[in-house]
Design an enzyme around this catalytic site. Structure first.
Site, PDB file in Angstrom:
ATOM      1  N   GLU A  49      31.360  -0.060 -24.247  1.00 32.58           N
ATOM      2  CA  GLU A  49      32.674   0.412 -24.729  1.00 32.58           C
ATOM      3  C   GLU A  49      32.933   1.853 -24.273  1.00 32.58           C
ATOM      4  OE1 GLU A  49      31.525  -0.504 -28.907  1.00 32.58           O
ATOM      5  OE2 GLU A  49      32.091   1.591 -29.243  1.00 32.58           O
ATOM      6  N   LEU A  98      21.134  -7.534 -43.596  1.00 36.63           N
ATOM      7  CA  LEU A  98      21.600  -7.392 -44.982  1.00 36.63           C
ATOM      8  C   LEU A  98      21.192  -6.032 -45.524  1.00 36.63           C
ATOM      9  CD1 LEU A  98      23.145  -9.168 -47.091  1.00 36.63           C
ATOM     10  CD2 LEU A  98      20.904  -9.630 -48.111  1.00 36.63           C
ATOM     11  N   GLY A  99      21.768  -4.985 -44.901  1.00 36.92           N
ATOM     12  CA  GLY A  99      21.503  -3.610 -45.327  1.00 36.92           C
ATOM     13  C   GLY A  99      22.624  -3.133 -46.236  1.00 36.92           C
ATOM     14  N   ARG A 100      22.868  -1.807 -46.257  1.00 38.26           N
ATOM     15  CA  ARG A 100      23.892  -1.254 -47.154  1.00 38.26           C
ATOM     16  C   ARG A 100      25.265  -1.874 -46.881  1.00 38.26           C
ATOM     17  NH1 ARG A 100      20.714   3.679 -45.687  1.00 38.26           N
ATOM     18  NH2 ARG A 100      21.688   3.294 -43.672  1.00 38.26           N
ATOM     19  N   ILE A 101      25.653  -1.962 -45.608  1.00 35.62           N
ATOM     20  CA  ILE A 101      26.976  -2.512 -45.277  1.00 35.62           C
ATOM     21  C   ILE A 101      26.948  -4.033 -45.425  1.00 35.62           C
ATOM     22  CG2 ILE A 101      28.777  -2.689 -43.509  1.00 35.62           C
ATOM     23  CD1 ILE A 101      27.667  -0.120 -42.262  1.00 35.62           C
ATOM     24  N   ASP A 125      34.430  -5.775 -32.665  1.00 36.61           N
ATOM     25  CA  ASP A 125      34.831  -4.375 -32.852  1.00 36.61           C
ATOM     26  C   ASP A 125      33.988  -3.444 -31.982  1.00 36.61           C
ATOM     27  OD1 ASP A 125      34.516  -1.811 -35.326  1.00 36.61           O
ATOM     28  OD2 ASP A 125      36.340  -2.303 -34.192  1.00 36.61           O
ATOM     29  N   ARG A 165      26.745  -3.219 -32.950  1.00 37.33           N
ATOM     30  CA  ARG A 165      26.744  -2.637 -31.617  1.00 37.33           C
ATOM     31  C   ARG A 165      26.849  -3.756 -30.589  1.00 37.33           C
ATOM     32  NH1 ARG A 165      27.707   1.387 -33.988  1.00 37.33           N
ATOM     33  NH2 ARG A 165      26.606   3.401 -33.979  1.00 37.33           N
ATOM     34  N   GLY A 211      35.520   0.206 -37.183  1.00 35.56           N
ATOM     35  CA  GLY A 211      34.840  -0.074 -38.455  1.00 35.56           C
ATOM     36  C   GLY A 211      35.040   1.006 -39.517  1.00 35.56           C
ATOM     37  N   HIS A 262      36.422  -0.450 -31.907  1.00 42.66           N
ATOM     38  CA  HIS A 262      35.386   0.243 -32.711  1.00 42.66           C
ATOM     39  C   HIS A 262      36.023   0.992 -33.871  1.00 42.66           C
ATOM     40  CE1 HIS A 262      31.063   2.063 -32.461  1.00 42.66           C
ATOM     41  NE2 HIS A 262      31.477   2.001 -33.723  1.00 42.66           N
ATOM     42  N   ARG A 272      14.535  -8.492 -40.655  1.00 42.85           N
ATOM     43  CA  ARG A 272      13.095  -8.353 -40.394  1.00 42.85           C
ATOM     44  C   ARG A 272      12.263  -8.976 -41.512  1.00 42.85           C
ATOM     45  NH1 ARG A 272      13.519  -2.097 -39.405  1.00 42.85           N
ATOM     46  NH2 ARG A 272      15.176  -2.577 -40.894  1.00 42.85           N
TER      47      ARG A 272
HETATM   48  C1  8YV Z   1      31.124   5.927 -35.818  1.00 40.47           C
HETATM   49  C2  8YV Z   1      29.712   3.967 -36.131  1.00 40.47           C
HETATM   50  O1  8YV Z   1      32.399   6.263 -35.939  1.00 40.47           O
HETATM   51  O2  8YV Z   1      28.767   5.027 -37.974  1.00 40.47           O
HETATM   52  C3  8YV Z   1      28.563   4.368 -36.958  1.00 40.47           C
HETATM   53  O3  8YV Z   1      27.422   3.996 -36.606  1.00 40.47           O
HETATM   54  O4  8YV Z   1      29.589   3.188 -35.260  1.00 40.47           O
HETATM   55  C4  8YV Z   1      30.994   4.579 -36.388  1.00 40.47           C
HETATM   56  O5  8YV Z   1      31.195   4.739 -37.752  1.00 40.47           O
HETATM   57  C5  8YV Z   1      30.834   6.095 -34.428  1.00 40.47           C
HETATM   58  O6  8YV Z   1      29.497   5.964 -34.266  1.00 40.47           O
HETATM   59  C6  8YV Z   1      31.269   7.509 -34.042  1.00 40.47           C
HETATM   60  O7  8YV Z   1      30.777   7.895 -32.905  1.00 40.47           O
END
Ligand code: 8YV
Length: 309
Positions: free
Chosen positions: A257, A148-151, A252, A228, A277, A275, A171
């Site tokens: 990957e 539960l961070g910024r995103i 995603d 991740r 996001g 990926h 944590r």
């Molecule tokens: C990135 C991401 O685009 O910000 C991150 O941590 O996973 C993506 O927004 C990616 O890491 C680019 O390499």
């Protein structure tokens, strides 16, 4: 004289243009002979733009002062080694919160209503032969957020708009958050209908979503990963999705990957995304601008905008 920087991977055109305007840029990813390039610039390069920076590369650049990562996640950079060498590291937080949160909700609805499969069902002419199955909704369900961070907080706000009950694991409990906190991830997975992963990558969270957590989420539960691939025991996840001991997954990110386990391709309880996001023009442009702004601040002797070490 413009400062010499090393670019470690392809960046956005707008970001590359701004870097080229202000710095002498050496593109490692375009070098025919990377080692020869590194030898030729070793006494000049003071900054890096991009990611994938391990001690070996740091030690080939004795004048390196700063690494400006393109991304909020900096798990491709050995920050402990950077710190030990007095090299600063920055990332690109906040500017991507909305884009990632939007895709999270989008992937949840896509999985709940099987939008990719329904799309293919119509395209294959199957609707002429009968209707697509009834499925499920988000409202009234419990969403467990790992991270539960910024995103994570932006996802929580949007999930509440979907009339979902939000709980979280991390944590530590966050006193100013109204949501129920679970100190045990397995217990949260057991009580949740949806488990969204949005915590940092790296050693600390490697396979934190174990087989036990996935089994606790269960045949009616759904996994959503925009963090991740390393957070999940991917082999166990594939097996449990195939055996329907895990209800479904919207993914995603993946362990290796862009390699994706092909066993996932044939499953109807899976939605796959490459990926994406933060992959919008407006967000990636802001991320690129933040990379340059951190380098500008450092070389102007001003405080860094988004330091991580
Ligand atoms: C990135 C991401 O685009 O910000 C991150 O941590 O996973 C993506 O927004 C990616 O890491 C680019 O390499």
């Amino acid at each position: 004289m413009p400062v010499d920087i090393l670019q470690t991977h392809k960046l956005l055109a707008t970001c590359e243009a701004e870097l080229a305007e202000k710095y002498t840029v050496h593109k490692l990813h375009e070098a025919a002979d990377r080692d020869a390039l590194l030898v030729s610039v070793k006494d000049k390069v003071r900054g890096i733009a991009g990611g994938n920076v391990q001690p070996e590369l740091m030690d080939k650049l004795p004048r390196l002062e700063i690494i400006a990562n393109f991304g909020v996640g900096y798990d491709t950079i050995d920050t402990r080694a950077a710190k030990a060498r007095n090299i600063r590291v920055t990332n690109t937080p906040n500017v991507l919160n909305d884009a990632v949160a939007e895709l999270t909700i989008g992937l949840m609805i896509a999985l709940a209503r099987r939008i990719p499969q329904a799309h293919q069902f119509v395209r294959d002419g199957n609707w002429l032969k009968g209707s697509f199955p009834l499925l499920t909704e988000l409202n009234g369900k419990t969403l467990g957020i790992l991270g539960l961070g910024r995103i994570g907080k932006e996802i929580a706000v949007r999930a509440q708009a979907m009339k979902m009950r939000v709980v979280y694991h991390g944590r530590h409990k966050q006193a100013d958050e109204p949501f129920v906190y679970y100190s045990n991830l397995v217990e949260m997975a057991r009580d949740a209908d949806w488990l969204v992963l949005i915590a940092p990558g790296g050693k600390a969270t490697e396979k934190i979503v174990s087989r036990q957590v996935l089994e606790a989420l269960g045949p009616e539960g759904f996994l959503v990963n925009l963090a991740r691939g390393t957070l999940v025991d991917e082999a166990a996840m594939v097996e449990l999705l195939q055996s329907k001991k895990l209800g479904g997954a919207a993914l995603d990110v993946f362990e290796k990957e862009p390699q994706v386990p092909t066993a996932l391709f044939g499953l109807d309880n899976v939605v796959l995304s490459p990926h994406q996001g933060s992959a919008t023009h407006q967000t990636r442009n802001k991320m690129g601008a933040l990379v340059v702004a951190n380098l500008d601040a450092w070389f102007a002797g001003d405080p860094l905008i988004s330091p991580v070490v």
